[in-house]
Design a protein around this motif. Structure first.
Motif, short mmCIF file in Angstrom:
data_model
loop_
_atom_site.label_atom_id
_atom_site.label_comp_id
_atom_site.label_asym_id
_atom_site.label_seq_id
_atom_site.Cartn_x
_atom_site.Cartn_y
_atom_site.Cartn_z
N ASN A 1 0.70 -1.21 0.01
CA ASN A 1 0.07 0.07 0.01
C ASN A 1 0.91 1.43 -0.06
O ASN A 1 0.56 2.24 -0.71
N THR A 2 1.91 1.28 0.92
CA THR A 2 2.88 2.45 0.73
C THR A 2 3.48 2.63 -0.63
O THR A 2 3.49 3.94 -1.26
N LEU A 3 3.94 1.51 -1.25
CA LEU A 3 4.49 1.71 -2.67
C LEU A 3 3.46 2.22 -3.70
O LEU A 3 3.81 2.64 -4.60
N ARG A 4 2.17 1.70 -3.51
CA ARG A 4 1.08 2.17 -4.50
C ARG A 4 1.02 3.48 -4.24
O ARG A 4 0.77 4.29 -5.37
N THR B 1 10.77 3.49 4.67
CA THR B 1 10.56 3.63 3.29
C THR B 1 9.91 5.14 2.68
O THR B 1 10.35 5.72 1.94
N PRO B 2 8.71 5.20 3.05
CA PRO B 2 8.31 6.69 2.65
C PRO B 2 9.20 7.78 2.73
O PRO B 2 9.07 8.79 1.81
N TYR B 3 10.17 8.04 3.76
CA TYR B 3 10.93 8.88 3.83
C TYR B 3 12.12 8.91 2.80
O TYR B 3 12.55 10.00 2.46
N TRP B 4 12.24 7.80 2.29
CA TRP B 4 13.18 7.59 1.15
C TRP B 4 12.81 7.76 -0.08
O TRP B 4 13.49 8.19 -1.07
N ILE B 5 11.41 7.89 -0.34
CA ILE B 5 11.06 8.02 -1.82
C ILE B 5 9.88 9.20 -1.88
O ILE B 5 9.12 9.20 -2.69
N GLY B 6 10.13 10.14 -0.94
CA GLY B 6 9.69 11.53 -1.01
C GLY B 6 8.28 11.75 -0.39
O GLY B 6 7.69 12.54 -0.29
N GLY B 7 8.16 10.67 0.70
CA GLY B 7 6.70 10.85 1.44
C GLY B 7 7.06 11.54 2.73
O GLY B 7 8.16 11.89 3.12
N THR B 8 6.24 11.43 3.71
CA THR B 8 6.43 12.07 4.87
C THR B 8 6.29 11.00 6.06
O THR B 8 6.15 11.45 7.35
N GLY B 9 6.14 9.90 5.80
CA GLY B 9 6.19 8.88 6.73
C GLY B 9 4.84 8.87 7.46
O GLY B 9 3.58 9.34 7.08
N ASP B 10 4.76 8.24 8.59
CA ASP B 10 3.51 8.10 9.50
C ASP B 10 3.61 8.80 10.98
O ASP B 10 3.19 8.17 12.03
N GLY B 11 4.24 9.88 10.86
CA GLY B 11 4.14 10.94 11.96
C GLY B 11 5.14 10.31 13.02
O GLY B 11 5.20 10.98 14.16
N TRP B 12 6.42 9.80 12.69
CA TRP B 12 7.42 9.58 13.44
C TRP B 12 8.27 10.88 13.70
O TRP B 12 8.52 11.58 12.94
N ASP B 13 8.57 11.48 14.81
CA ASP B 13 9.16 12.54 15.57
C ASP B 13 10.49 12.23 16.11
O ASP B 13 10.81 13.27 17.01
N ASP B 14 10.94 11.03 15.94
CA ASP B 14 12.19 10.68 16.77
C ASP B 14 13.23 10.09 15.86
O ASP B 14 13.04 9.00 15.31
#
Length: 224
Positions: A36-39, A144-157
């Motif tokens: 789903n992330t890759l899609r 993965t999202p951070y590596w491919i231009g996304g913002t991830g899932d709210g990780w702040d650490d």
């Protein structure tokens, strides 16, 4: 998790066969989340395969895309191949072995007699491999999202993201009831985790401020 010798002999087959099935389902779930992330990033297209064995080649194809940075690609491709190996091994063990004999090395025998006996330790090893693959896939889903231009899932650490990177690489600490990476080097996306987390937090604060402004406007409109 309990070791082979910690489980009474008469319960070992059922326990570790169940562990294999549960661990395989866990790894499959994490692979589906990864799809789903890759899609979302348009690295996979079409309908998601229903069977785990067909899902993994699709993930492999996505991660060898030129759009995926080399460092992430190497982690993902190695992990997907390892997961495929353990999933295939699980199919052989679970489908072929249906009863246990109490001979030398706790050999497990096929109920139909069509397959050679396998040592119980192979079943334990397969369960451990699948469980580790599930942990690693979860780490891959997070970073993965951070590596491919996304913002991830709210990780702040940033340290947490470094730890999950180590997990995805297979360097998992032996800490009860926790999934943590061991200490050691790990690749980071361009800019580094510290800068990425700082930017994400700034954006989140700006989004929260806009939502507060919208709520104030709504409340004022209701009063009017």
């Amino acid at each position: 998790m309990p070791t082979l010798n910690e489980i009474p002999e008469e319960f070992r087959l059922n326990y570790f066969m169940g562990d294999i099935v549960i661990s395989d389902s866990f790894a499959e779930h994490e692979a589906r989340v990864m799809w789903n992330t890759l899609r979302t990033a348009e690295l996979v297209r079409g309908r998601r395969p229903e069977m785990f064995g067909r899902l993994l080649p699709g993930l492999h194809e996505a991660f060898v895309s030129p759009r995926v940075p080399k460092e992430l690609r190497e982690i993902a491709v190695s992990l997907i191949e390892t997961t495929r190996k353990w999933h295939s091994y699980r199919r052989d063990l679970v489908h072929n072995l249906l009863t246990v004999g109490w001979g030398r090395d706790d050999d497990v025998h096929s109920a139909l007699g069509k397959h050679p006996p396998r040592p119980m330790r192979e079943i334990v090893k397969c369960a451990e491999g699948l469980r580790t693959s599930g942990y690693r896939l979860r780490g891959l889903c997070i970073i993965t999202p951070y590596w491919i231009g996304g913002t991830g899932d709210g990780w702040d650490d940033a340290e947490g993201l470094r730890s999950w990177t180590r997990v995805a690489m297979g360097h998992i600490a032996d800490v009860p009831r926790s999934i943590l990476g061991t200490e050691g080097p790990a690749p980071e996306p361009p800019g580094g985790w510290d800068a990425i987390v700082a930017a994400a937090n700034t954006q989140r604060e700006a989004d929260d401020a806009r939502l507060d402004d919208y709520q104030i406007e709504i409340n004022q409109g209701d009063k009017g």
